[in-house]
Design a protein around this motif. Structure first.
Motif, mmCIF file in Angstrom:
data_model
loop_
_atom_site.group_PDB
_atom_site.id
_atom_site.type_symbol
_atom_site.label_atom_id
_atom_site.label_comp_id
_atom_site.label_asym_id
_atom_site.label_seq_id
_atom_site.Cartn_x
_atom_site.Cartn_y
_atom_site.Cartn_z
ATOM 1 N N LYS A 165 0.839 -1.001 -0.044
ATOM 2 C CA LYS A 165 0.130 -0.017 0.082
ATOM 3 C C LYS A 165 0.732 1.190 -0.048
ATOM 4 O O LYS A 165 0.521 2.347 -0.748
ATOM 5 C CB LYS A 165 -0.958 -0.066 1.186
ATOM 6 C CG LYS A 165 -2.155 1.293 1.244
ATOM 7 C CD LYS A 165 -3.000 0.931 2.423
ATOM 8 C CE LYS A 165 -4.177 1.871 2.472
ATOM 9 N NZ LYS A 165 -5.045 1.527 3.334
ATOM 10 N N TYR A 169 0.789 3.821 -3.282
ATOM 11 C CA TYR A 169 0.409 5.139 -3.192
ATOM 12 C C TYR A 169 1.300 6.211 -3.669
ATOM 13 O O TYR A 169 1.103 7.010 -4.439
ATOM 14 C CB TYR A 169 0.062 5.379 -1.673
ATOM 15 C CG TYR A 169 -1.542 5.073 -1.442
ATOM 16 C CD1 TYR A 169 -2.282 6.433 -1.008
ATOM 17 C CD2 TYR A 169 -2.080 3.845 -1.392
ATOM 18 C CE1 TYR A 169 -3.656 6.217 -0.868
ATOM 19 C CE2 TYR A 169 -3.595 3.714 -1.179
ATOM 20 C CZ TYR A 169 -4.232 4.972 -0.753
ATOM 21 O OH TYR A 169 -5.510 4.894 -0.621
ATOM 22 N N THR A 170 2.750 5.913 -2.950
ATOM 23 C CA THR A 170 3.422 6.888 -3.368
ATOM 24 C C THR A 170 4.061 6.835 -4.723
ATOM 25 O O THR A 170 4.554 7.983 -5.388
ATOM 26 C CB THR A 170 4.809 6.977 -2.484
ATOM 27 O OG1 THR A 170 5.166 5.094 -2.352
ATOM 28 C CG2 THR A 170 4.411 6.974 -0.872
ATOM 29 N N GLY A 173 1.572 8.577 -7.134
ATOM 30 C CA GLY A 173 1.752 9.813 -7.342
ATOM 31 C C GLY A 173 2.840 10.613 -7.738
ATOM 32 O O GLY A 173 2.754 11.531 -8.594
ATOM 33 N N LEU A 215 -0.499 15.896 -6.838
ATOM 34 C CA LEU A 215 -0.672 14.471 -6.511
ATOM 35 C C LEU A 215 0.740 13.907 -5.926
ATOM 36 O O LEU A 215 0.396 12.975 -5.084
ATOM 37 C CB LEU A 215 -0.999 13.707 -7.879
ATOM 38 C CG LEU A 215 -2.339 14.013 -8.331
ATOM 39 C CD1 LEU A 215 -2.726 13.489 -9.634
ATOM 40 C CD2 LEU A 215 -3.372 13.113 -7.483
ATOM 41 N N ILE A 219 0.563 13.189 -1.430
ATOM 42 C CA ILE A 219 0.660 11.733 -0.923
ATOM 43 C C ILE A 219 1.956 11.359 -0.056
ATOM 44 O O ILE A 219 1.776 10.889 1.067
ATOM 45 C CB ILE A 219 0.705 10.770 -2.165
ATOM 46 C CG1 ILE A 219 -0.559 10.784 -3.101
ATOM 47 C CG2 ILE A 219 0.993 9.415 -1.628
ATOM 48 C CD1 ILE A 219 -0.316 9.811 -4.207
ATOM 49 N N LYS A 220 2.833 12.296 -0.280
ATOM 50 C CA LYS A 220 4.083 12.073 0.668
ATOM 51 C C LYS A 220 3.893 12.927 2.019
ATOM 52 O O LYS A 220 4.284 12.344 2.879
ATOM 53 C CB LYS A 220 5.288 12.872 -0.127
ATOM 54 C CG LYS A 220 6.004 11.814 -0.938
ATOM 55 C CD LYS A 220 6.759 10.845 -0.360
ATOM 56 C CE LYS A 220 7.734 10.112 -1.451
ATOM 57 N NZ LYS A 220 7.111 9.348 -2.699
ATOM 58 N N PRO A 222 1.321 13.061 4.511
ATOM 59 C CA PRO A 222 0.355 12.878 3.596
ATOM 60 C C PRO A 222 -0.906 13.781 3.616
ATOM 61 O O PRO A 222 -1.173 13.949 5.078
ATOM 62 C CB PRO A 222 0.038 11.603 3.381
ATOM 63 C CG PRO A 222 0.116 11.135 4.750
ATOM 64 C CD PRO A 222 1.457 12.100 5.596
ATOM 65 N N VAL A 226 -5.612 11.237 0.686
ATOM 66 C CA VAL A 226 -4.492 10.456 0.207
ATOM 67 C C VAL A 226 -3.684 9.964 1.335
ATOM 68 O O VAL A 226 -2.326 9.836 1.166
ATOM 69 C CB VAL A 226 -3.725 10.933 -0.900
ATOM 70 C CG1 VAL A 226 -4.666 11.001 -2.353
ATOM 71 C CG2 VAL A 226 -3.104 12.274 -0.681
ATOM 72 N N HIS A 227 -4.041 10.032 2.488
ATOM 73 C CA HIS A 227 -3.277 9.792 3.678
ATOM 74 C C HIS A 227 -3.377 8.215 4.230
ATOM 75 O O HIS A 227 -2.815 8.014 5.236
ATOM 76 C CB HIS A 227 -3.846 10.598 4.863
ATOM 77 C CG HIS A 227 -5.148 10.411 5.335
ATOM 78 N ND1 HIS A 227 -6.393 10.720 4.652
ATOM 79 C CD2 HIS A 227 -5.777 9.755 6.318
ATOM 80 C CE1 HIS A 227 -7.348 10.332 5.375
ATOM 81 N NE2 HIS A 227 -6.988 9.741 6.355
ATOM 82 N N TRP A 229 -2.626 5.548 3.679
ATOM 83 C CA TRP A 229 -1.302 4.382 3.440
ATOM 84 C C TRP A 229 -0.541 4.701 4.908
ATOM 85 O O TRP A 229 0.146 3.701 5.373
ATOM 86 C CB TRP A 229 -0.653 4.675 2.294
ATOM 87 C CG TRP A 229 0.084 6.050 2.198
ATOM 88 C CD1 TRP A 229 -0.271 7.229 1.750
ATOM 89 C CD2 TRP A 229 1.407 6.483 2.735
ATOM 90 N NE1 TRP A 229 0.610 8.264 1.928
ATOM 91 C CE2 TRP A 229 1.544 7.930 2.689
ATOM 92 C CE3 TRP A 229 2.375 5.733 3.659
ATOM 93 C CZ2 TRP A 229 2.767 8.414 3.025
ATOM 94 C CZ3 TRP A 229 3.491 6.498 4.177
ATOM 95 C CH2 TRP A 229 3.765 7.694 3.651
#
Length: 502
Positions: A165, A169-170, A173, A215, A219-220, A222, A226-227, A229
């Motif tokens: 995950k 995700y990362t 993005g 995007l 995510i980074k 986050p 989009v948090h 993960w």
């Protein structure tokens, strides 16, 4: 060592150290000692970087520029301003504590774990030092690999799910960000961040680039939504992985907004600042309520990190409104300063909180709040540290947690009192979930027989928590050196925001 190669030393010393640990760390103690020596050496070099940095001097310093891929005009280009220096020193400082903190808890595949940590340190420093977009992207993606390994091998029961995950995700993005970088390369002919910032882009081009970067970096951070993960990654990661993830890796997102979104697409950033401000306020308030109902200590602090990082993005994008809409560059400067101080503070506070959870987990092998109670009766020194860090997490004056959040709230008030009120409301929510955690874990009667047998801090834990405490108090009591270090870079950003590229 020549000052002109100081950044390369900072990047490659830990990476080559990782190779040395794998090659020569045949016993666990050899791997540990070699890793500590490499991490300490890297930290000493980072201090030399800060000492040699000339505050107020124009442009980037410690610049290196070598041809890397001639056909693409991509260079091995490095350089730092005050913001980069602060984040590099934080990375080196935290890495030393993570390796010391992992001395006892990591007893399987020790050399591989230590090597992964050192490689991760070098790649993170590369992110903060790169001035070539392609080089930045290589470091930006490369740091996923050691963290993927750390969670996947030394993590908890659901570590495979958490690593997949985290990576999906990362990486997803990052693909959009890469498309944006390729487009800018086609416009400029090279990958220099300076060229990207100077190219003239239409409103439509800026809008597409803004959302591509959003995007990648949201995510980074986050950011909500989009948090999701992050809590899974934190819960399954070993303590050292959680500390690095919260204290350093989340900062890459905020750093990316400052290095890419603001200078390359300033008009689109201003036009769509309300989107990021709204996402930040939701993170600050809604995620705070989510943290309030958690029963797993790691998950609670993970959600707390999302809420506190919301102040970083809020401060950065409030600055856009202040300088370009309201004509208030002083307020914009305050907002970005607050965001940067909040990033450094969150590195200390979140790293310390996850370290405290690790101390308890090493003794009881559970992270559930209900399994504790009355720790202050058997571990008074540990309880003192945890309460200090909890107060910093609440934003208590005199701790680092207060300074950055207060500056961001002041800046937000100059743009919109309602925004400031909503942001300040999180101080109440933050105090609620943090004090609720402390009440149930630290105070009261001893929870059970297992808690009664817990031993207070050993030397290794004293070093780790003591160092974090010094950072929290130093920034909280006297933030001036940190602000002075970063202020010329912040001022330059504010001046750039006052210009238009259309």
């Amino acid at each position: 060592m020549p000052a002109s190669h100081l950044l390369s030393v900072l990047i490659w010393l830990p990476i080559l150290g990782a190779v040395a640990v794998l090659a020569f760390g045949r016993t666990a103690n050899t791997a540990r000692w070699l890793s500590v020596i490499v991490a300490l050496a890297t930290f000493v070099v980072s201090v030399a970087l800060w000492a040699g940095y000339q505050i107020g001097a124009p442009g980037l310093q410690f610049v290196e520029n070598l041809t890397w891929i001639a056909a693409l005009k991509a260079n091995y280009a490095l350089g730092v301003d005050g913001i980069s220096v602060a984040l590099i020193v934080l990375t080196a400082f935290t890495s030393v504590l993570v390796i010391i903190g992992s001395w006892g808890p990591i007893d399987k595949r020790v050399s591989q774990y230590m090597a992964a940590m050192l490689a991760l340190e070098g790649l993170l420093i590369g992110v903060f030092a790169a001035t070539d977009a392609l080089l930045f992207y290589v470091f930006f993606e490369g740091m996923l690999i050691p963290m993927f390994i750390i969670i996947g091998i030394w993590g908890g029961p659901r570590r495979v799910y958490a690593t997949l995950k985290f990576f999906i995700y990362t990486f997803l993005g990052s693909i959009f960000m890469l498309v944006g970088l390729i487009y800018l390369h086609m416009k400029t002919g090279d990958f220099s961040l300076a060229s990207f910032a100077q190219v003239h882009l239409s409103a439509r081009e800026q809008a597409w680039l803004f959302f591509a970067f959003l995007l990648g970096f949201a995510i980074k951070v986050p950011m909500w939504p989009v948090h999701t993960w992050l809590p899974d990654a934190h819960v399954e990661a070993p303590t050292g992985g959680s500390v690095i993830l919260a204290a350093i890796m989340l900062k890459v997102g905020g750093y990316g907004f400052i290095r890419f979104s603001l200078p390359i697409a300033p008009d689109a950033s201003q036009e769509y600042a309300w989107v990021v401000i709204a996402m930040s306020l939701i993170a600050i308030i809604y995620i705070g309520y989510v943290a309030l109902v958690q029963e797993d200590m790691k998950k609670l602090i993970a959600y707390s990190s999302i809420a506190h990082m919301g102040f970083v993005t809020l401060g950065v994008f409030i600055a856009l409104a202040l300088v370009r809409v309201n004509g208030n560059p002083a307020g914009a400067r305050l907002g970005i300063q607050g965001a940067m101080v909040q990033m450094i503070s969150h590195g200390f506070v979140s790293g310390a909180m996850f370290s405290c959870i690790g101390v308890m987990y090493d003794r009881l092998h559970t992270r559930m709040i209900r399994d504790y109670g009355g720790i202050a009766n058997v571990m008074p020194w540990f309880a003192a540290f945890m309460v200090l860090f909890a107060m910093a997490n609440c934003g208590l004056p005199g701790t680092s947690g207060f300074v950055g959040e207060f500056m961001v709230i002041l800046a937000a008030f100059q743009d919109s009192p309602l925004t400031a009120l909503l942001a300040a409301f999180t101080l109440i929510i933050g105090a609620a979930y943090t004090l609720w955690l402390v009440k149930r874990v630290v105070f009261g009667e001893v929870g059970n027989a297992k808690v009664a047998k817990m031993q207070d801090l050993d030397t290794r834990e004293w070093i780790v928590l003591g160092a974090f405490a010094l950072g929290v108090l130093a920034v909280g009591v006297y933030p001036k050196p940190l602000i002075d270090l970063m202020d010329p870079a912040v001022l330059q950003i504010v001046q750039q925001l006052g210009l238009t590229k259309l």
